[in-house]
Design a protein around this motif. Structure first.
Motif, PDB file in Angstrom:
ATOM      1  N   VAL A  21       0.845  -1.205   0.000  1.00 42.89           N
ATOM      2  CA  VAL A  21       0.000   0.000   0.000  1.00 42.89           C
ATOM      3  C   VAL A  21       0.877   1.250   0.000  1.00 42.89           C
ATOM      4  CG1 VAL A  21      -1.740   1.285   1.312  1.00 42.89           C
ATOM      5  CG2 VAL A  21      -1.891  -1.210   1.136  1.00 42.89           C
ATOM      6  N   VAL A  22       1.951   1.220   0.770  1.00 40.18           N
ATOM      7  CA  VAL A  22       2.891   2.351   0.795  1.00 40.18           C
ATOM      8  C   VAL A  22       3.539   2.520  -0.571  1.00 40.18           C
ATOM      9  CG1 VAL A  22       5.061   3.180   1.797  1.00 40.18           C
ATOM     10  CG2 VAL A  22       3.290   2.213   3.276  1.00 40.18           C
ATOM     11  N   GLN A  23       3.930   1.406  -1.198  1.00 38.89           N
ATOM     12  CA  GLN A  23       4.518   1.474  -2.542  1.00 38.89           C
ATOM     13  C   GLN A  23       3.518   2.058  -3.539  1.00 38.89           C
ATOM     14  OE1 GLN A  23       5.539  -2.642  -3.100  1.00 38.89           O
ATOM     15  NE2 GLN A  23       7.711  -2.264  -2.721  1.00 38.89           N
ATOM     16  N   ALA A  24       2.268   1.646  -3.439  1.00 33.69           N
ATOM     17  CA  ALA A  24       1.239   2.163  -4.348  1.00 33.69           C
ATOM     18  C   ALA A  24       1.044   3.657  -4.140  1.00 33.69           C
ATOM     19  CB  ALA A  24      -0.070   1.413  -4.145  1.00 33.69           C
ATOM     20  N   ASN A  25       1.043   4.104  -2.892  1.00 34.82           N
ATOM     21  CA  ASN A  25       0.892   5.537  -2.614  1.00 34.82           C
ATOM     22  C   ASN A  25       2.066   6.332  -3.178  1.00 34.82           C
ATOM     23  OD1 ASN A  25      -1.565   5.289  -1.341  1.00 34.82           O
ATOM     24  ND2 ASN A  25      -0.685   5.153   0.703  1.00 34.82           N
ATOM     25  N   LYS A  26       3.277   5.817  -3.024  1.00 33.23           N
ATOM     26  CA  LYS A  26       4.450   6.512  -3.567  1.00 33.23           C
ATOM     27  C   LYS A  26       4.386   6.577  -5.092  1.00 33.23           C
ATOM     28  CE  LYS A  26       7.630   5.606   0.205  1.00 33.23           C
ATOM     29  NZ  LYS A  26       8.904   5.008   0.615  1.00 33.23           N
ATOM     30  N   LEU A  27       3.961   5.472  -5.697  1.00 32.74           N
ATOM     31  CA  LEU A  27       3.828   5.435  -7.153  1.00 32.74           C
ATOM     32  C   LEU A  27       2.753   6.415  -7.618  1.00 32.74           C
ATOM     33  CD1 LEU A  27       4.763   4.163  -9.769  1.00 32.74           C
ATOM     34  CD2 LEU A  27       3.138   2.315  -9.382  1.00 32.74           C
ATOM     35  N   LEU A 105       3.307  -3.336 -10.097  1.00 32.99           N
ATOM     36  CA  LEU A 105       3.238  -3.350  -8.644  1.00 32.99           C
ATOM     37  C   LEU A 105       2.223  -4.382  -8.155  1.00 32.99           C
ATOM     38  CD1 LEU A 105       4.083  -2.037  -5.928  1.00 32.99           C
ATOM     39  CD2 LEU A 105       2.155  -0.480  -6.246  1.00 32.99           C
ATOM     40  N   ILE A 106       1.086  -4.430  -8.804  1.00 26.82           N
ATOM     41  CA  ILE A 106       0.054  -5.391  -8.419  1.00 26.82           C
ATOM     42  C   ILE A 106       0.533  -6.815  -8.677  1.00 26.82           C
ATOM     43  CG2 ILE A 106      -2.235  -6.241  -9.020  1.00 26.82           C
ATOM     44  CD1 ILE A 106      -3.017  -3.284  -9.445  1.00 26.82           C
ATOM     45  N   ALA A 107       1.184  -7.042  -9.806  1.00 25.60           N
ATOM     46  CA  ALA A 107       1.675  -8.378 -10.118  1.00 25.60           C
ATOM     47  C   ALA A 107       2.734  -8.825  -9.110  1.00 25.60           C
ATOM     48  CB  ALA A 107       2.239  -8.419 -11.531  1.00 25.60           C
ATOM     49  N   ALA A 108       3.569  -7.907  -8.672  1.00 27.23           N
ATOM     50  CA  ALA A 108       4.612  -8.251  -7.712  1.00 27.23           C
ATOM     51  C   ALA A 108       4.026  -8.602  -6.351  1.00 27.23           C
ATOM     52  CB  ALA A 108       5.597  -7.093  -7.571  1.00 27.23           C
ATOM     53  N   ASN A 109       2.870  -8.054  -6.038  1.00 30.51           N
ATOM     54  CA  ASN A 109       2.269  -8.281  -4.732  1.00 30.51           C
ATOM     55  C   ASN A 109       0.968  -9.062  -4.797  1.00 30.51           C
ATOM     56  OD1 ASN A 109       4.097  -6.662  -2.979  1.00 30.51           O
ATOM     57  ND2 ASN A 109       3.496  -5.078  -4.425  1.00 30.51           N
ATOM     58  N   SER A 110       0.676  -9.649  -5.931  1.00 31.07           N
ATOM     59  CA  SER A 110      -0.628 -10.288  -6.103  1.00 31.07           C
ATOM     60  C   SER A 110      -0.779 -11.551  -5.276  1.00 31.07           C
ATOM     61  CB  SER A 110      -0.885 -10.594  -7.573  1.00 31.07           C
ATOM     62  OG  SER A 110       0.046 -11.548  -8.030  1.00 31.07           O
ATOM     63  N   PRO A 115      -7.486 -13.003  -4.432  1.00 28.74           N
ATOM     64  CA  PRO A 115      -8.729 -13.449  -3.806  1.00 28.74           C
ATOM     65  C   PRO A 115      -8.745 -14.959  -3.670  1.00 28.74           C
ATOM     66  CG  PRO A 115      -9.120 -12.737  -6.049  1.00 28.74           C
ATOM     67  CD  PRO A 115      -7.687 -12.430  -5.735  1.00 28.74           C
ATOM     68  N   LYS A 116      -9.271 -15.384  -2.578  1.00 29.96           N
ATOM     69  CA  LYS A 116      -9.372 -16.812  -2.328  1.00 29.96           C
ATOM     70  C   LYS A 116     -10.544 -17.367  -3.129  1.00 29.96           C
ATOM     71  CE  LYS A 116      -6.179 -16.384   0.790  1.00 29.96           C
ATOM     72  NZ  LYS A 116      -5.136 -15.668   0.197  1.00 29.96           N
ATOM     73  N   PRO A 117     -10.365 -18.552  -3.715  1.00 22.91           N
ATOM     74  CA  PRO A 117     -11.468 -19.115  -4.501  1.00 22.91           C
ATOM     75  C   PRO A 117     -12.656 -19.440  -3.602  1.00 22.91           C
ATOM     76  CG  PRO A 117      -9.690 -20.708  -4.267  1.00 22.91           C
ATOM     77  CD  PRO A 117      -9.198 -19.415  -3.686  1.00 22.91           C
ATOM     78  N   ILE A 118     -13.806 -19.184  -4.126  1.00 24.93           N
ATOM     79  CA  ILE A 118     -15.036 -19.469  -3.395  1.00 24.93           C
ATOM     80  C   ILE A 118     -15.522 -20.843  -3.843  1.00 24.93           C
ATOM     81  CG2 ILE A 118     -17.420 -18.783  -3.019  1.00 24.93           C
ATOM     82  CD1 ILE A 118     -16.497 -15.906  -3.538  1.00 24.93           C
ATOM     83  N   VAL A 119     -15.659 -21.698  -2.896  1.00 24.21           N
ATOM     84  CA  VAL A 119     -16.120 -23.046  -3.193  1.00 24.21           C
ATOM     85  C   VAL A 119     -17.590 -23.104  -2.835  1.00 24.21           C
ATOM     86  CG1 VAL A 119     -15.845 -25.501  -2.681  1.00 24.21           C
ATOM     87  CG2 VAL A 119     -13.849 -23.981  -2.689  1.00 24.21           C
ATOM     88  N   LYS A 120     -18.389 -23.369  -3.817  1.00 25.19           N
ATOM     89  CA  LYS A 120     -19.836 -23.467  -3.593  1.00 25.19           C
ATOM     90  C   LYS A 120     -20.203 -24.943  -3.471  1.00 25.19           C
ATOM     91  CE  LYS A 120     -21.160 -19.205  -5.781  1.00 25.19           C
ATOM     92  NZ  LYS A 120     -22.047 -18.566  -6.741  1.00 25.19           N
TER      93      LYS A 120
END
Length: 129
Positions: A21-27, A105-110, A115-120
């Motif tokens: 989040v800090v990296q995203a704010n700086k970017l 940035l998102i790919a590096a921290n993804s 998101p966790k898969p939702i199992v129905k």
């Protein structure tokens, strides 16, 4: 006296969560600075162009200078059109660069925020008895 281990552990866990989040704010701030500099450059450029045309209009004193001014206006209109196209492309390239940086940035921290898969679970229809 006090056991600070739970606090330190929680702080360490939150640091790994907060770092992206800090990296995203700086970017974001760096991107905003680039965008503001680009827009101020455009403002300066177009204001200079407009003032130059006003200066040329104020130099019109007779029919010959009016003809010369009219011809110069046509050339200036073409130059302005090309400048606007070039500036629009530069703006699009700037925004594409911002998008690429954020995606990187998102790919590096993804893995942290994926998101966790939702199992129905399929429910059986209640049978009428």
């Amino acid at each position: 006296m006090y056991d600070l281990d739970p606090f330190n552990e929680a702080l360490a866990r939150s640091a790994t969560w907060i770092a992206p989040v800090v990296q995203a704010n700086k970017l974001f701030v760096a991107s905003l600075e680039k965008l503001a500099a680009f827009q101020f450059g455009l403002l300066r450029s177009y204001a200079g162009f407009g003032l130059g045309r006003l200066q040329a209009a104020s130099d019109v004193t007779d029919v010959e200078s009016l003809k010369a001014f009219s011809a110069a206006q046509l050339e200036a209109a073409g130059a302005l059109r090309q400048k606007a196209l070039d500036d629009a492309q530069a703006y699009a390239d700037l925004l594409a660069g911002f998008k690429a940086e954020f995606e990187q940035l998102i790919a590096a921290n993804s893995t942290d925020f994926a998101p966790k898969p939702i199992v129905k679970v399929a429910r059986r229809a209640a049978s009428a008895a």
